[in-house]
Structure formats: structure tokens, C-alpha cells
Design an enzyme around this catalytic site. Structure first.
Site, short mmCIF file in Angstrom:
data_model
loop_
_atom_site.label_atom_id
_atom_site.label_comp_id
_atom_site.label_asym_id
_atom_site.label_seq_id
_atom_site.Cartn_x
_atom_site.Cartn_y
_atom_site.Cartn_z
N HIS A 82 -9.05 1.38 -3.30
CA HIS A 82 -7.38 0.63 -3.00
C HIS A 82 -7.24 0.69 -4.17
O HIS A 82 -7.38 -0.86 -4.32
CB HIS A 82 -8.18 0.48 -1.42
CG HIS A 82 -6.62 0.35 -0.86
ND1 HIS A 82 -5.50 1.29 -1.60
CD2 HIS A 82 -6.37 -0.57 -0.01
CE1 HIS A 82 -4.72 0.62 -0.61
NE2 HIS A 82 -5.12 -0.18 0.46
N CYS A 131 0.91 -1.41 0.08
CA CYS A 131 -0.16 -0.02 0.08
C CYS A 131 0.97 1.33 0.11
O CYS A 131 0.13 2.10 -0.62
CB CYS A 131 -0.97 -0.20 0.92
SG CYS A 131 -2.30 -1.90 1.16
#
Length: 363
Positions: free
Chosen positions: A318, A84
Site C-alpha cells: 500500500h 489513500c
């Protein structure tokens, strides 16, 4: 001092949506070209492309994207994987290359096609293939939680209720819907706005599918496809333009509680920049889960009025390798109309946190 001279991204589309047929380089190349055009920078001047990707099958997507974007064949391309945090870490690395004198013009960011991620398997001791979804992030399975389970455990430890998380998600969607125009977005496949943003209400959030504990489908960001890049140059090339990079910090922390590691990274980055939370005009904090964002904002002491003013990942999605770079792109455009300091902060699986502090002229 390294400077961000231009910044762009695609819209964010949930997996299986408008970008489902696009390869990583198909997402990235139009953004690379747009960033160079915005900065009036010839492709021949680019020294390097750094691209974060978490789910691809290898083959150096940074090189493929550079070639498809029409950059010089001399640009080797560097692909990194910090999950991430990768998109933000690509920018931190670009800054280091520029500040050291190893490069003067670097395109940095990330691209992720969740829709076209490969099926993954590893060979077991008996030679049989063992399919898996989440890669191991530590050498100890007992200290390597699934991310939604980790978020649920964090919510329980912090005493954050399901309603409080839902309220955060509702507010994220509302702020995103209030934005009339998104000049940062490069239209692609006919999409010029984040596709997931909706009229979320408390009633809708309350009916969302439970995932683990107090975490629901409304309070966890959806898997998505997108690309985002910035152009990092030396101050000599910038010639007084752009957004200065004051500090960039990546830290490791407790792998069993990855969501709060950005708190320490934020504190370290602000200290290096010589400012405090109250000095921030804008803060982009990753919303992989509502509770994770809430914990980071509270733990870092960030002023709520500066946080995710145009919504966050709960209202977008995301795209793992691109998510950190999207935060930086948002800062670039959000601070474009004035002076001030900005912060981007993101957590990553395995117990990682990255924070970037920037400033517009006059700050």
C-alpha cells in the site's frame, strides 16, 4: 469527454526494499516518461501534472517530478493530499480540467516513498515538539481511529471472521502469482514485478502476527513505495483511442468507519455512468485490509468474478498516495483486450471514498 490514453506504474516494493533510496520524483519521473512514450505524446503538449502524495515533506513533488521527467518548465505541477484516495482523486481532477476545457493533456496519478517519509512532529502549546505517526484526520480525537483499529471494529460489526479474512488474502496472492507478465510496470532498480507477492497458504496466513482484534499481518496491506500515472486527454486528442472516463465521485462519510464509504461513492458513480454492478467487466477494489475490501464488495453488490482478478493490495502493498492510481492503471490494461465497463474504488482515512467508472470502446 475525457479519455485515458495511456497508463503505467512501477512495481510496488515494501518499505526498506529495492526502492528505499529513491525520492518521490525518482519514482514518478520514469513513469511519466513511459506514459508519454506509450501515447506517442510530445512532452511539450502536457498542460499539467497532478500528483497525489500523503507522506512527503511538501515542496510540491508534482513540480519536482515534472522537471525530472523533462517536461516543459511551464508545467507548474499540482500536488494533492487525499491520503489513500489521492491517486484516484488526481485522475478525477484531471478529468474535470479536461472536460471544462481548462486543459487538454494532463498527467495524473500518485507517488509515495514510505521508506523516505519524513519524521513528523508538531509544536505543543508549551513550545515542545510532539512527534506523531498518524496525522489527525478529524478535529475530534475520539472520532479519529487508528486505521487498523477501525478495520478491527468493522470486522467485529460485520461478523467477518479471521479465517474469512485470511482466505481473502490467500486468494489475492494466488491470483497475483498466476499472472505471467505485467506490461503495465515500468522496470525500476531492476524490479519488474510486485516484490511482496508470495505463495501464501492458509497455514501461513493463520500464523501471521496479530495486529488488532482479528486483523493480522496477512490481512493488512504492507507499507510500500511506488508510483502510478495515467494520461488524461480530451476526446479530440484521443481521436477514438483509449479508455473513456464515464464518472468519478468522491464522498465523505462516517470518519469512525472509513472502510465502507466507497460503497456510497460506487453507487453514485455507477448511477452517473448509467450502469449497474452487473454490467462491470472488471472492478479494482482497494485491499488496505481484507475486511475493508470484503465489506465494500458486498455492500456495493459487485460480482465477485470481476473483482481484483489479478490480485489486490494485500498481494502488493500500500503506497498510500499511489494506491488509487494503481487501480486505474490496472483497469486500463485489464480492459485493453476487449470491450466493457470498469470500476476502481478506494477508501481513505477520515471517512472518504472515491470511485471511478471507465469504459473501453464498444461499451
Amino acid at each position: 469527454m475525457a479519455v485515458i490514453l495511456a497508463a503505467r506504474r512501477t512495481a510496488v516494493c515494501p518499505r526498506g526494499g529495492a526502492f528505499a533510496q529513491l525520492r518521490i520524483e525518482d519514482l514518478a519521473a520514469p513513469v511519466l516518461r513511459a506514459v508519454l512514450a506509450d501515447a506517442d505524446m510530445p512532452a511539450a503538449r502536457v498542460d499539467e501534472v497532478i500528483l497525489a502524495n500523503a507522506l512527503g515533506a511538501g515542496g510540491n513533488p508534482a513540480r519536482r517530478a515534472a522537471l525530472l521527467a523533462g517536461l516543459s518548465e511551464g508545467v507548474a505541477g499540482l500536488t494533492i493530499d487525499r491520503q489513500c484516495a489521492g491517486g484516484l482523486d488526481a485522475i478525477v481532477l484531471a478529468r474535470a480540467l479536461v472536460d471544462s476545457g481548462a486543459a487538454e493533456v494532463v498527467l495524473a496519478g500518485g507517488a509515495e516513498s514510505y521508506s523516505r517519509r519524513p519524521l513528523r512532529a508538531m509544536m505543543g502549546p508549551d513550545g515542545q515538539a510532539m512527534p506523531y505517526d498518524q496525522a489527525p484526520f478529524t478535529p475530534w480525537p475520539e472520532r479519529d481511529p487508528e486505521m487498523t483499529e477501525a478495520a478491527a471494529a468493522l470486522a467485529e460489526r460485520l461478523g467477518v471472521t479471521a479465517k474469512a479474512q485470511a482466505d481473502w488474502a490467500v486468494a489475492s496472492h494466488a491470483r497475483a502469482r498466476a499472472v505471467a507478465d505485467w506490461p503495465e510496470i515500468v522496470p525500476l532498480e531492476g524490479v519488474a514485478r510486485d516484490a511482496f507477492t508470495r505463495a501464501m497458504t492458509p497455514a501461513l496466513a493463520a500464523r501471521a502476527r496479530p495486529l488488532v482484534g482479528t486483523i493480522t499481518a496477512a490481512t493488512a496491506a504492507v507499507a510500500a513505495d511506488a508510483a502510478a500515472f495515467v494520461l488524461v486527454v480530451s476526446d479530440r486528442v484521443a481521436a477514438g483511442r483509449g479508455m473513456r472516463i464515464l464518472a468519478g465521485v468522491t464522498l465523505g462519510g462516517n470518519p469512525e468507519e472509513p472502510g465502507l464509504v466507497p460503497v456510497a461513492a460506487t453507487a453514485a458513480a455507477l448511477e452517473r455512468a448509467g450502469i449497474g454492478p452487473a454490467d462491470l467487466a472488471m472492478a479494482e477494489v482497494m485491499e488496505a485490509y481484507a475486511v475493508q475490501a470484503m465489506g465494500c464488495v458486498a455492500g456495493a453488490g459487485l460480482p465477485m468474478g470481476s473483482v481484483n482478478r489479478s490480485g489486490g493490495a494485500l498481494a502488493r502493498g500500500h503506497p498510500i498516495g499511489a494506491s488509487g492510481a494503481i487501480l486505474a492503471v490496472r483497469l486500463f490494461h485489464g480492459l485493453a483486450q476487449g470491450h466493457g465497463y470498469g470500476l476502481a474504488a478506494i477508501a481513505a482515512a477520515g471517512g472518504l471514498g472515491t470511485a471511478l467508472v471507465v469504459a473501453r470502446s464498444g461499451a
